[in-house]
Write a protein that holds these residues in place. Structure first.
Motif, PDB file in Angstrom:
ATOM      1  N   GLN A  50      34.351  26.286  -3.667  1.00 30.87           N
ATOM      2  CA  GLN A  50      34.690  26.518  -5.065  1.00 30.87           C
ATOM      3  C   GLN A  50      35.993  27.291  -5.185  1.00 30.87           C
ATOM      4  OE1 GLN A  50      31.778  28.702  -7.290  1.00 30.87           O
ATOM      5  NE2 GLN A  50      32.594  28.081  -9.283  1.00 30.87           N
ATOM      6  N   PHE A  51      36.209  28.217  -4.269  1.00 27.69           N
ATOM      7  CA  PHE A  51      37.427  29.014  -4.261  1.00 27.69           C
ATOM      8  C   PHE A  51      38.644  28.147  -3.988  1.00 27.69           C
ATOM      9  CE2 PHE A  51      40.533  31.174  -1.507  1.00 27.69           C
ATOM     10  CZ  PHE A  51      40.940  32.212  -2.314  1.00 27.69           C
ATOM     11  N   ALA A  52      38.565  27.295  -2.986  1.00 30.84           N
ATOM     12  CA  ALA A  52      39.751  26.582  -2.506  1.00 30.84           C
ATOM     13  C   ALA A  52      40.016  25.279  -3.246  1.00 30.84           C
ATOM     14  CB  ALA A  52      39.613  26.307  -1.012  1.00 30.84           C
ATOM     15  N   ASP A  53      38.964  24.550  -3.617  1.00 32.74           N
ATOM     16  CA  ASP A  53      39.177  23.183  -4.072  1.00 32.74           C
ATOM     17  C   ASP A  53      38.981  22.964  -5.568  1.00 32.74           C
ATOM     18  OD1 ASP A  53      39.837  22.309  -1.524  1.00 32.74           O
ATOM     19  OD2 ASP A  53      37.736  22.044  -0.977  1.00 32.74           O
ATOM     20  N   SER A  54      38.594  23.998  -6.313  1.00 37.55           N
ATOM     21  CA  SER A  54      38.490  23.839  -7.754  1.00 37.55           C
ATOM     22  C   SER A  54      39.891  23.665  -8.346  1.00 37.55           C
ATOM     23  CB  SER A  54      37.812  25.065  -8.374  1.00 37.55           C
ATOM     24  OG  SER A  54      36.489  25.191  -7.935  1.00 37.55           O
ATOM     25  N   PHE A  55      40.133  22.517  -8.960  1.00 39.45           N
ATOM     26  CA  PHE A  55      41.410  22.196  -9.601  1.00 39.45           C
ATOM     27  C   PHE A  55      42.582  22.137  -8.616  1.00 39.45           C
ATOM     28  CE2 PHE A  55      38.941  24.427 -12.923  1.00 39.45           C
ATOM     29  CZ  PHE A  55      38.768  23.362 -13.788  1.00 39.45           C
ATOM     30  N   ALA A  56      42.298  22.102  -7.322  1.00 39.27           N
ATOM     31  CA  ALA A  56      43.377  22.004  -6.338  1.00 39.27           C
ATOM     32  C   ALA A  56      44.071  20.657  -6.468  1.00 39.27           C
ATOM     33  CB  ALA A  56      42.833  22.186  -4.923  1.00 39.27           C
ATOM     34  N   LYS A  58      45.874  17.227  -5.277  1.00 32.39           N
ATOM     35  CA  LYS A  58      45.970  16.263  -4.193  1.00 32.39           C
ATOM     36  C   LYS A  58      47.451  16.066  -3.891  1.00 32.39           C
ATOM     37  CE  LYS A  58      41.792  13.823  -5.690  1.00 32.39           C
ATOM     38  NZ  LYS A  58      41.512  14.705  -6.843  1.00 32.39           N
ATOM     39  N   PRO A  59      47.776  15.610  -2.670  1.00 30.51           N
ATOM     40  CA  PRO A  59      49.201  15.488  -2.320  1.00 30.51           C
ATOM     41  C   PRO A  59      50.020  14.691  -3.335  1.00 30.51           C
ATOM     42  CG  PRO A  59      47.877  15.260  -0.355  1.00 30.51           C
ATOM     43  CD  PRO A  59      46.906  15.328  -1.502  1.00 30.51           C
ATOM     44  N   TYR A  60      49.492  13.559  -3.821  1.00 30.19           N
ATOM     45  CA  TYR A  60      50.293  12.761  -4.753  1.00 30.19           C
ATOM     46  C   TYR A  60      50.479  13.475  -6.085  1.00 30.19           C
ATOM     47  CZ  TYR A  60      46.143  11.232  -7.395  1.00 30.19           C
ATOM     48  OH  TYR A  60      45.019  11.190  -8.164  1.00 30.19           O
ATOM     49  N   GLU A  61      49.595  14.424  -6.419  1.00 30.55           N
ATOM     50  CA  GLU A  61      49.716  15.138  -7.687  1.00 30.55           C
ATOM     51  C   GLU A  61      50.855  16.152  -7.673  1.00 30.55           C
ATOM     52  OE1 GLU A  61      45.423  15.219  -9.847  1.00 30.55           O
ATOM     53  OE2 GLU A  61      45.612  16.538  -8.114  1.00 30.55           O
ATOM     54  N   LEU A 117      47.327  23.594  -3.115  1.00 35.15           N
ATOM     55  CA  LEU A 117      46.752  22.445  -2.421  1.00 35.15           C
ATOM     56  C   LEU A 117      45.349  22.720  -1.895  1.00 35.15           C
ATOM     57  CD1 LEU A 117      49.894  21.240  -0.454  1.00 35.15           C
ATOM     58  CD2 LEU A 117      48.757  20.037  -2.312  1.00 35.15           C
ATOM     59  N   GLY A 118      44.860  23.945  -2.093  1.00 32.43           N
ATOM     60  CA  GLY A 118      43.502  24.284  -1.688  1.00 32.43           C
ATOM     61  C   GLY A 118      43.290  24.191  -0.195  1.00 32.43           C
ATOM     62  N   SER A 119      42.183  23.581   0.204  1.00 35.34           N
ATOM     63  CA  SER A 119      41.807  23.539   1.621  1.00 35.34           C
ATOM     64  C   SER A 119      42.634  22.558   2.437  1.00 35.34           C
ATOM     65  CB  SER A 119      40.321  23.183   1.751  1.00 35.34           C
ATOM     66  OG  SER A 119      40.053  21.927   1.155  1.00 35.34           O
ATOM     67  N   LEU A 120      43.586  21.864   1.810  1.00 36.43           N
ATOM     68  CA  LEU A 120      44.456  20.962   2.572  1.00 36.43           C
ATOM     69  C   LEU A 120      45.393  21.719   3.501  1.00 36.43           C
ATOM     70  CD1 LEU A 120      45.398  18.253  -0.090  1.00 36.43           C
ATOM     71  CD2 LEU A 120      43.770  18.066   1.796  1.00 36.43           C
ATOM     72  N   THR A 121      45.604  23.017   3.260  1.00 38.86           N
ATOM     73  CA  THR A 121      46.413  23.839   4.156  1.00 38.86           C
ATOM     74  C   THR A 121      45.572  25.038   4.604  1.00 38.86           C
ATOM     75  OG1 THR A 121      47.351  25.394   2.549  1.00 38.86           O
ATOM     76  CG2 THR A 121      48.385  23.230   2.713  1.00 38.86           C
ATOM     77  N   ARG A 125      42.278  29.453   3.396  1.00 43.88           N
ATOM     78  CA  ARG A 125      41.302  30.175   4.227  1.00 43.88           C
ATOM     79  C   ARG A 125      41.778  31.593   4.506  1.00 43.88           C
ATOM     80  NH1 ARG A 125      36.193  30.496   5.134  1.00 43.88           N
ATOM     81  NH2 ARG A 125      36.074  28.212   5.237  1.00 43.88           N
ATOM     82  N   VAL A 126      43.075  31.754   4.750  1.00 43.57           N
ATOM     83  CA  VAL A 126      43.625  33.093   4.978  1.00 43.57           C
ATOM     84  C   VAL A 126      43.445  33.949   3.725  1.00 43.57           C
ATOM     85  CG1 VAL A 126      45.734  34.397   5.447  1.00 43.57           C
ATOM     86  CG2 VAL A 126      45.278  32.270   6.701  1.00 43.57           C
ATOM     87  N   ALA A 127      43.762  33.381   2.549  1.00 45.25           N
ATOM     88  CA  ALA A 127      43.619  34.128   1.302  1.00 45.25           C
ATOM     89  C   ALA A 127      42.164  34.513   1.045  1.00 45.25           C
ATOM     90  CB  ALA A 127      44.161  33.296   0.136  1.00 45.25           C
ATOM     91  N   TYR A 128      41.248  33.620   1.418  1.00 51.25           N
ATOM     92  CA  TYR A 128      39.821  33.879   1.178  1.00 51.25           C
ATOM     93  C   TYR A 128      39.321  35.082   1.971  1.00 51.25           C
ATOM     94  CZ  TYR A 128      34.884  32.756   0.417  1.00 51.25           C
ATOM     95  OH  TYR A 128      33.560  32.800   0.047  1.00 51.25           O
ATOM     96  N   GLU A 129      39.980  35.384   3.072  1.00 56.62           N
ATOM     97  CA  GLU A 129      39.577  36.516   3.902  1.00 56.62           C
ATOM     98  C   GLU A 129      40.172  37.841   3.432  1.00 56.62           C
ATOM     99  OE1 GLU A 129      37.285  36.190   6.137  1.00 56.62           O
ATOM    100  OE2 GLU A 129      37.206  34.012   5.847  1.00 56.62           O
TER     101      GLU A 129
END
Length: 266
Positions: A50-56, A58-61, A117-121, A125-129
């Motif tokens: 939910q943290f990383a991918d909500s409204f993240a 996509k590359p084409y966006e 880009l959320g979990s695509l990079t 994960r670094v920010a979540y920690e």
């Protein structure tokens, strides 16, 4: 960063520290009870997905940086600051890339874009920690910082043009490369209608200019106009007129990019 760039003066360090101390004291009336209540609210159960991918994005966006009309989440994760803003930011990077302010805002823009880009990079994960970051739900909101950084860079680009510190070749290469990228995105959109729902689920975009917005050629015209502003901005006799056209072009562009209805009442 300002303190380091200014030569680490003691007075400036004390001023910065005082600003944070006073700000913390003013915010304490809300911060302290919020910390106390945080153990009892649903934010404690926010997971990485939910943290990383909500409204993240996509590359084409990411093409929303130059084409606002196709549907994407604009409130939670904005990307469009205007074509002329993006072009002027490119001028600042090309002409003043060694200045610390330019480097600072480039870093802010890149970090904000990668977090969008959320979990695509791995950066999400670094920010979540980081402390407190795991309490947030939408890391893609850092795209607001990306847009803000573009605005700051564009202001530095305008400063460079006003002070005649931009070579004509630099302006031509910058504008040419950015225009080519914009046209490539426009072509991709025109060839991939399945990916882009211009109807936006019934919430039409850009109703300020309803008769022309669905045509991607309008966005190409804005890109060309922005390119001409940059090219004439380095010509001494035309620079003043070109810079005066920036707010007019930007106003048209951003009204064009509006996703909400705009009329005489607001």
């Amino acid at each position: 960063v300002l303190w380091v760039a200014a030569g680490r003066p003691r007075d400036l360090l004390l001023q910065i520290a005082a600003a944070f101390a006073i700000g913390g004291a003013l915010a304490a009336i809300q911060v302290i009870p919020t910390i106390e209540a945080s153990a009892w609210v649903a934010r404690e159960q926010v997971g990485f997905s939910q943290f990383a991918d909500s409204f993240a994005k996509k590359p084409y966006e990411l093409m929303a940086g130059v084409i606002p009309q196709f549907c994407h989440e604009r409130r939670e994760s904005p990307m469009y600051a205007g074509i002329v803003t993006l072009w002027l930011a490119g001028i600042a990077i090309a002409a003043q890339g060694r200045q610390w302010r330019v480097r600072f805002w480039v870093v802010v823009a890149v970090v904000g874009l990668l977090l969008g880009l959320g979990s695509l990079t791995p950066l999400a994960r670094v920010a979540y920690e980081l402390p407190l970051y795991d309490r947030f739900r939408i890391v893609a909101r850092h795209l607001s910082l990306y847009v803000f950084a573009l605005v700051a860079l564009a202001a530095l680009g305008i400063g460079a043009l006003r002070q005649a510190r931009v070579a004509r070749r630099t302006a031509a290469l910058t504008a040419g490369s950015l225009t080519a990228a914009s046209f490539a995105a426009l072509y991709y959109i025109s060839q991939s209608p399945v990916l882009f729902d211009f109807a936006c689920d019934g919430h039409g975009f850009g109703r300020f200019f309803p008769t022309v917005l669905t045509d991607v050629r309008l966005q190409g015209g804005i890109a060309v106009a922005s390119t001409l502003v940059l090219l004439f901005g380095v010509v001494p006799k035309a620079a003043r007129v070109a810079l005066a056209a920036v707010p007019l072009l930007l106003a048209f562009d951003l009204l064009n990019a509006q996703s909400e209805p705009v009329d005489g009442s607001g």
